[in-house]
Write a protein that holds these residues in place. Structure first.
Motif, PDB file in Angstrom:
ATOM      1  N   UNK A 268       0.815  -1.071   0.177  1.00 19.25           N
ATOM      2  CA  UNK A 268      -0.034  -0.143  -0.062  1.00 19.25           C
ATOM      3  C   UNK A 268       0.778   1.261   0.032  1.00 19.25           C
ATOM      4  N   UNK A 269       2.162   1.063  -0.147  1.00 23.41           N
ATOM      5  CA  UNK A 269       3.086   2.346  -0.325  1.00 23.41           C
ATOM      6  C   UNK A 269       3.401   2.575  -1.840  1.00 23.41           C
ATOM      7  N   UNK A 270       3.186   3.699  -2.336  1.00 25.85           N
ATOM      8  CA  UNK A 270       3.599   4.001  -3.693  1.00 25.85           C
ATOM      9  C   UNK A 270       5.238   4.002  -3.631  1.00 25.85           C
ATOM     10  N   UNK A 271       5.775   3.732  -4.993  1.00 25.07           N
ATOM     11  CA  UNK A 271       7.257   3.515  -5.115  1.00 25.07           C
ATOM     12  C   UNK A 271       7.667   5.064  -5.197  1.00 25.07           C
ATOM     13  N   UNK A 272       6.773   6.011  -5.293  1.00 21.73           N
ATOM     14  CA  UNK A 272       7.481   7.414  -5.223  1.00 21.73           C
ATOM     15  C   UNK A 272       6.362   8.401  -5.126  1.00 21.73           C
ATOM     16  N   UNK A 273       6.567   9.627  -5.532  1.00 19.28           N
ATOM     17  CA  UNK A 273       5.536  10.854  -5.521  1.00 19.28           C
ATOM     18  C   UNK A 273       4.998  11.062  -6.832  1.00 19.28           C
ATOM     19  N   UNK A 274       5.136  10.086  -7.874  1.00 17.67           N
ATOM     20  CA  UNK A 274       4.385  10.228  -9.136  1.00 17.67           C
ATOM     21  C   UNK A 274       2.830  10.560  -9.091  1.00 17.67           C
ATOM     22  N   UNK A 275       2.336   9.929  -8.117  1.00 15.43           N
ATOM     23  CA  UNK A 275       0.804  10.091  -8.059  1.00 15.43           C
ATOM     24  C   UNK A 275       0.538  10.629  -6.341  1.00 15.43           C
ATOM     25  N   UNK A 276       1.385  10.698  -5.847  1.00 17.85           N
ATOM     26  CA  UNK A 276       1.207  11.535  -4.584  1.00 17.85           C
ATOM     27  C   UNK A 276       1.748  10.669  -3.308  1.00 17.85           C
ATOM     28  N   UNK A 277       2.214  11.094  -2.398  1.00 24.03           N
ATOM     29  CA  UNK A 277       2.834  10.336  -1.428  1.00 24.03           C
ATOM     30  C   UNK A 277       2.642  11.387   0.147  1.00 24.03           C
ATOM     31  N   UNK A 278       1.901  10.569   0.780  1.00 25.26           N
ATOM     32  CA  UNK A 278       1.476  11.157   1.915  1.00 25.26           C
ATOM     33  C   UNK A 278       2.110  11.067   3.143  1.00 25.26           C
ATOM     34  N   UNK A 280       1.000   9.687   5.689  1.00 27.06           N
ATOM     35  CA  UNK A 280       0.809   8.133   6.156  1.00 27.06           C
ATOM     36  C   UNK A 280       1.630   6.848   5.226  1.00 27.06           C
ATOM     37  N   UNK A 281       1.734   7.258   3.941  1.00 23.82           N
ATOM     38  CA  UNK A 281       2.876   6.434   3.282  1.00 23.82           C
ATOM     39  C   UNK A 281       4.108   6.375   3.940  1.00 23.82           C
ATOM     40  N   UNK A 282       4.519   7.529   4.169  1.00 22.53           N
ATOM     41  CA  UNK A 282       6.071   7.629   4.884  1.00 22.53           C
ATOM     42  C   UNK A 282       5.991   7.010   6.156  1.00 22.53           C
ATOM     43  N   UNK A 283       5.313   6.991   6.863  1.00 21.58           N
ATOM     44  CA  UNK A 283       5.145   6.035   8.199  1.00 21.58           C
ATOM     45  C   UNK A 283       5.284   4.749   7.746  1.00 21.58           C
ATOM     46  N   UNK A 284       4.229   4.266   6.953  1.00 28.47           N
ATOM     47  CA  UNK A 284       4.391   2.800   6.633  1.00 28.47           C
ATOM     48  C   UNK A 284       5.854   2.376   6.043  1.00 28.47           C
ATOM     49  N   UNK A 285       6.272   3.284   5.230  1.00 27.67           N
ATOM     50  CA  UNK A 285       7.732   2.884   4.706  1.00 27.67           C
ATOM     51  C   UNK A 285       8.673   2.894   5.559  1.00 27.67           C
ATOM     52  N   UNK A 286       8.616   3.810   6.567  1.00 29.65           N
ATOM     53  CA  UNK A 286       9.756   3.723   7.888  1.00 29.65           C
ATOM     54  C   UNK A 286       9.470   2.216   8.537  1.00 29.65           C
ATOM     55  N   UNK A 287       8.269   2.108   8.682  1.00 24.52           N
ATOM     56  CA  UNK A 287       8.048   0.679   9.668  1.00 24.52           C
ATOM     57  C   UNK A 287       8.549  -0.530   8.760  1.00 24.52           C
ATOM     58  N   UNK A 288       8.737  -0.584   7.310  1.00 19.67           N
ATOM     59  CA  UNK A 288       9.057  -1.540   6.615  1.00 19.67           C
ATOM     60  C   UNK A 288      10.286  -1.698   6.259  1.00 19.67           C
ATOM     61  N   UNK A 289      11.196  -0.437   6.510  1.00 16.78           N
ATOM     62  CA  UNK A 289      12.715  -0.302   6.070  1.00 16.78           C
ATOM     63  C   UNK A 289      13.373  -1.396   6.815  1.00 16.78           C
ATOM     64  N   UNK A 290      13.198  -1.684   8.048  1.00 18.62           N
ATOM     65  CA  UNK A 290      14.374  -2.582   8.716  1.00 18.62           C
ATOM     66  C   UNK A 290      14.134  -4.064   8.015  1.00 18.62           C
ATOM     67  N   UNK A 291      13.065  -4.440   7.626  1.00 15.66           N
ATOM     68  CA  UNK A 291      13.030  -5.964   7.293  1.00 15.66           C
ATOM     69  C   UNK A 291      13.881  -5.828   5.674  1.00 15.66           C
ATOM     70  N   UNK A 292      13.410  -4.583   4.795  1.00 14.82           N
ATOM     71  CA  UNK A 292      14.019  -4.586   3.705  1.00 14.82           C
ATOM     72  C   UNK A 292      15.494  -4.504   3.659  1.00 14.82           C
ATOM     73  N   UNK A 428       7.580  -2.755  -6.670  1.00 19.91           N
ATOM     74  CA  UNK A 428       6.306  -2.575  -7.594  1.00 19.91           C
ATOM     75  C   UNK A 428       5.726  -1.129  -7.803  1.00 19.91           C
ATOM     76  N   UNK A 429       5.560  -0.974  -9.128  1.00 19.62           N
ATOM     77  CA  UNK A 429       5.214   0.413  -9.855  1.00 19.62           C
ATOM     78  C   UNK A 429       3.773   0.547  -9.210  1.00 19.62           C
ATOM     79  N   UNK A 430       3.448   1.462  -8.689  1.00 25.80           N
ATOM     80  CA  UNK A 430       2.035   1.930  -7.978  1.00 25.80           C
ATOM     81  C   UNK A 430       0.962   2.349  -9.202  1.00 25.80           C
ATOM     82  N   UNK A 431       0.110   1.757  -9.142  1.00 27.68           N
ATOM     83  CA  UNK A 431      -1.007   1.962 -10.041  1.00 27.68           C
ATOM     84  C   UNK A 431      -2.226   2.513  -9.589  1.00 27.68           C
ATOM     85  N   UNK A 432      -2.420   3.844  -9.655  1.00 29.22           N
ATOM     86  CA  UNK A 432      -3.413   4.492  -8.926  1.00 29.22           C
ATOM     87  C   UNK A 432      -5.088   3.876  -9.478  1.00 29.22           C
TER      88      UNK A 432
END
Length: 840
Positions: A268-278, A280-292, A428-432
């Motif tokens: 549920x996190x876009x690959x970047x800001x092409x279609x907007x990045x909130x 909330x997206x930033x917080x979910x990315x931070x949470x996923x970074x350690x595993x990646x 994954x490329x984010x498709x709105x």
């Protein structure tokens, strides 16, 4: 330590003047670009120069904190951040992170089926100019809070000012903040920003890490191009490193295969800001970074004999606009204790020179691997080969994980040839979810999300000069296919007979290009000199009318080919008087066949149809005006386009938007391709133009010696300042008056058709422009000239004399002249000398 701008400075005399921090932030290189010789190469951007990810991210984060301090907590909480593709996408993300609560959007050059554009703009100095704004949430830009615009450098300010102007017309707000790593404007550009802010009634602030200017000596563009040509011709490839330091000489030959690592990127996190990045997206990315990060460190684990400080030197390589995701991954690896650098691939062609005083030491070249909208081409990775890296993590989005990426000459193979370990990480490329764009036409909403984008995705990008036409690439994009290698010309008499017998349509072939005599060329140049002021005035009137009445940022769409020089002049006026770089395209419309539907689909996928302004040279009886209106009415798909045409001259009183209603000589009507960018009139033939093709045209490169296209434009533009005051006064009077079309021209044509026994309005061509076309392309029967008409008809009289066509003086003619095509023409109607028959 040698400054990485020394090599260019010594050879071209370019000087970097300003804050003492500038040399540490910027180096210099040479572009392969016809508009700018030099490239400012940032050492902290993470694009061309591999850098510690903490430095890259920290630079943007610090700027964001400064913006937050400038705005205050309340306004910072209402701000939206907009970054520029491709170089500033991660920088804009980092600025938004520094603000803390701001949603982020960056422009893109990748159109996405099903996503409607919220705007767009052109970057005039760039090698690839078209930017799109594709937010998933159409209300993202509609708020009243501050808009923060982020770019890597602020040079002239044109791009940012054009963006603000276009967005301000649609989403007005009180405050803008411009953020850049470096502010390189001169005094005039600084004054222009101040005046612009006063003009729109908003506050515009600017924040940068450092400020200065680049002093360019005279002739630097030509000298730079010569230097690039000299170094790219007959020289060995840029220095590359075939093995890392310490690699045994007897190591196995051939690069190892890349290793793919599963990142488990959050769905549920876009690959970047092409279609907007909130946030909330930033917080979910931070949470996923350690595993990646764990997945990457396991893949990059050092050999057992490496000590604590002996880990691999790693490059995390992003992909064009995909900069933020790889930057955050690189930063997490750095935090985990690895020796990491970060940079990305790019579309920008730059000369590589292996010299410590030059910013681009090495260059990898590989084919594009994401099926780009503008077609295949070269892409580049700079300062990667020879960088001493033991491993590289190439991060791409799934749209770019294509066979081209894995091909023998692809990016992965190029990396493997120079770096021992290549790891591929795919985000994954984010498709709105497609959302219908608010529009008064419900049918347009449906088509915008379904058929139009799907079909437009199969269409190529516009053709541009110098590959197609003699116009500069930024002047016009041709939504046509190139038929230059197809034999389409036929003798005028053969074409006329086939057309009138119904065996062929005029758009299925081309007339043999008329080659003007020396006497005729003299007439053209004298006419241009005499009428340049008049044309400049009409250009100013029609352009100011469009700017006054078209909400948003107009997109000029010329009807090829007569409309194209006028569209270019309107674009030049908007830039000259207002600093606006209006998008401009040329499309085909064919009488009896309609406008090119695929061109409209392409436009709808890249721009708001409501912003499109159709442009033509002049009106005759209004046939094309009616043709366009009918074509747009026939399909709900195109209901969002306005059928109104803006013309330079409207002697037939057929349109509301015009420069003048006088019927006078427009020199661009005197010639064919040699005043229209060396492009033929358009062709529509079923064996050449398929259901998914644009209409066709030819580029007559062989006529380069006779080309006056740019000379015509320059001569008119040179008069813009002289007529500016008169235009400002006259356009106010025009806008306040009644401009309702009377269609008196059409009534006159019907009367003439019956009076002269022709009984076909299509064979009656009113006005100086249309009469000239008759004499150049068709078989004329006679010319009706308004009694007393003077210099405006000098070229018409000369052509008529050369073709043996009588000129009849007429009273009470609503036009300066009217050309009559021979009715019921056959080749038997010509005399032994091949000239048209004399009127009975």
């Amino acid at each position: 330590m040698v400054w990485t701008g020394t090599w260019v400075a010594e050879r071209l005399g370019v000087e970097l003047i300003g804050d003492e921090e500038l040399p540490a932030l910027l180096g210099l290189a040479l572009r392969r670009n016809p508009k700018r010789a030099h490239l400012l190469v940032s050492s902290v951007l993470g694009k061309h120069v591999p850098q510690h990810p903490s430095v890259v991210y920290g630079s943007g984060l610090g700027l964001g904190l400064r913006v937050r301090e400038l705005l205050g907590a309340e306004d910072a909480g209402r701000a939206v951040v907009l970054g520029y593709a491709e170089t500033a996408t991660a920088l804009g993300h980092a600025v938004a992170d520094g603000l803390g609560t701001a949603p982020y959007l960056h422009s893109t050059r990748r159109p996405v089926p099903g996503v409607t554009t919220a705007g767009g703009f052109e970057e005039s100095h760039s090698h690839a100019t078209s930017h799109l704004l594709l937010p998933e949430d159409p209300e993202l830009l509609a708020g009243k809070g501050p808009l923060v615009l982020v770019d890597d450098e602020f040079s002239t300010g044109n791009t940012v000012l054009n963006t603000i102007r276009g967005l301000h017309e649609r989403y007005p707000r009180d405050r803008y903040v411009v953020v850049a790593l470096v502010d390189m404007r001169g005094p005039a550009d600084r004054d222009r920003l101040t005046g612009f802010a006063a003009e729109i009634g908003a506050r515009v602030d600017l924040i940068s890490l450092a400020a200065g200017t680049v002093r360019l000596p005279d002739g630097v563009l030509e000298k730079g191009q010569e230097l690039v040509a000299r170094h790219e011709t007959g020289r060995p490839a840029p220095r590359t490193r075939t093995a890392p330091a310490g690699t045994p000489a007897d190591a196995p030959a051939g690069p190892p295969a890349p290793v793919r690592v599963a990142l488990d990127w959050p769905a549920d996190v876009p690959d970047g800001g092409r279609h907007g990045f909130t946030p909330g997206h930033r917080a979910r990315l931070e949470a996923a970074l350690p595993a990646m990060t764990t997945a990457l460190t396991r893949t990059l684990a050092p050999a057992p004999d490496h000590g604590p400080a002996g880990g691999p030197r790693v490059l995390v390589l992003g992909f064009e606009e995909l900069m933020y995701a790889p930057l955050r991954l690189a930063g997490a690896l750095e935090d985990a204790g690895l020796d990491v650098r970060y940079s990305t691939t790019t579309r920008s062609p730059v000369l590589a020179v292996d010299d410590p005083g030059y910013a681009i030491r090495t260059r990898l070249v590989f084919p594009a691997h994401d099926d780009p909208a503008d077609g295949p081409g070269e892409r580049y990775a700079y300062n990667v080969a020879g960088g001493g890296f033991d491993a590289v993590v190439a991060v791409v989005d799934s749209a770019a994980d294509t066979p081209e990426l894995h091909a023998p000459d692809g990016l992965l193979a190029q990396l493997a040839a120079h770096i021992p370990r290549v790891v591929l990480a795919v985000v994954p490329s984010y498709t709105p979810r497609p959302r219908p764009r608010p529009h008064p036409q419900a049918a347009t909403e449906r088509m915008a999300a379904t058929e139009a984008p799907e079909r437009s995705s199969m269409l190529p990008e516009p053709l541009r000069g110098p590959a197609f036409s003699s116009y500069a690439p930024e002047e016009v994009g041709w939504l046509l296919q190139d038929l230059s290698d197809v034999e389409l010309e036929a003798p005028t008499e053969e074409r006329e007979e086939a057309i009138q017998r119904g065996g062929a349509h005029y758009a299925e072939s081309l007339p043999v290009e008329y080659q003007p005599s020396a006497r005729y060329q003299e007439l053209f140049h004298s006419a241009l000199d005499a009428s340049a002021d008049r044309i400049a005035h009409a250009v100013g009137i029609v352009t100011e009318t469009v700017l006054a009445e078209k909400s948003g940022r107009p997109v000029l769409v010329s009807l090829a080919r007569a409309g194209t020089p006028v569209g270019v002049l309107m674009r030049r006026w908007a830039r000259h008087r207002h600093g606006l770089d209006l998008p401009h395209y040329a499309v085909s419309i064919v009488r009896g066949r309609g406008i090119d539907a695929n061109a409209l689909r392409w436009l709808a996928a890249h721009h708001d149809p409501a912003d499109v302004v159709f442009v033509d040279g002049w009106t005759g009886k209004g046939a094309i005006t009616r043709e366009l209106a009918a074509a747009l009415r026939e399909s709900d798909e195109f209901a969002g386009f306005d059928p109104e045409i803006a013309v330079l001259a409207d002697p037939g009183s057929c349109v509301r938007t015009y420069g003048t209603r006088e019927d006078f000589l427009i020199p661009s009507a005197c010639l064919n391709s040699t005043v229209s960018g060396l492009i033929s009139r358009t062709v529509l033939r079923s064996d050449l133009v398929g259901p998914d093709d644009f209409h066709g045209a030819k580029f007559y490169r062989e006529l380069e010696g006779a080309d006056v296209s740019v000379a015509f434009l320059d001569a008119v533009e040179a008069r813009f300042d002289e007529v500016a005051d008169t235009v400002d006064t006259d356009v106010k009077d025009l806008l306040a008056g009644d401009r309702t079309p009377t269609w008196e021209g059409w009534a006159a044509v019907e009367r003439i058709s019956e009076e002269y026994g022709i009984h076909d309005v299509n064979l009656v061509k009113p006005g100086v422009g249309e009469t000239t076309r008759v004499l150049l392309r068709r078989v004329p029967w006679k010319i009706l000239a308004k009694r007393g008409a003077g210099a405006d008809l000098a070229h018409v009289r000369l052509l008529a004399e050369q073709r043996g066509v009588p000129v009849e003086e007429v009273d009470d003619l609503p036009y300066t002249c009217v050309g009559l095509i021979h009715p019921q023409y056959t080749r038997g109607a010509t005399g032994a000398d091949g000239k048209a028959v004399v009127s009975r």
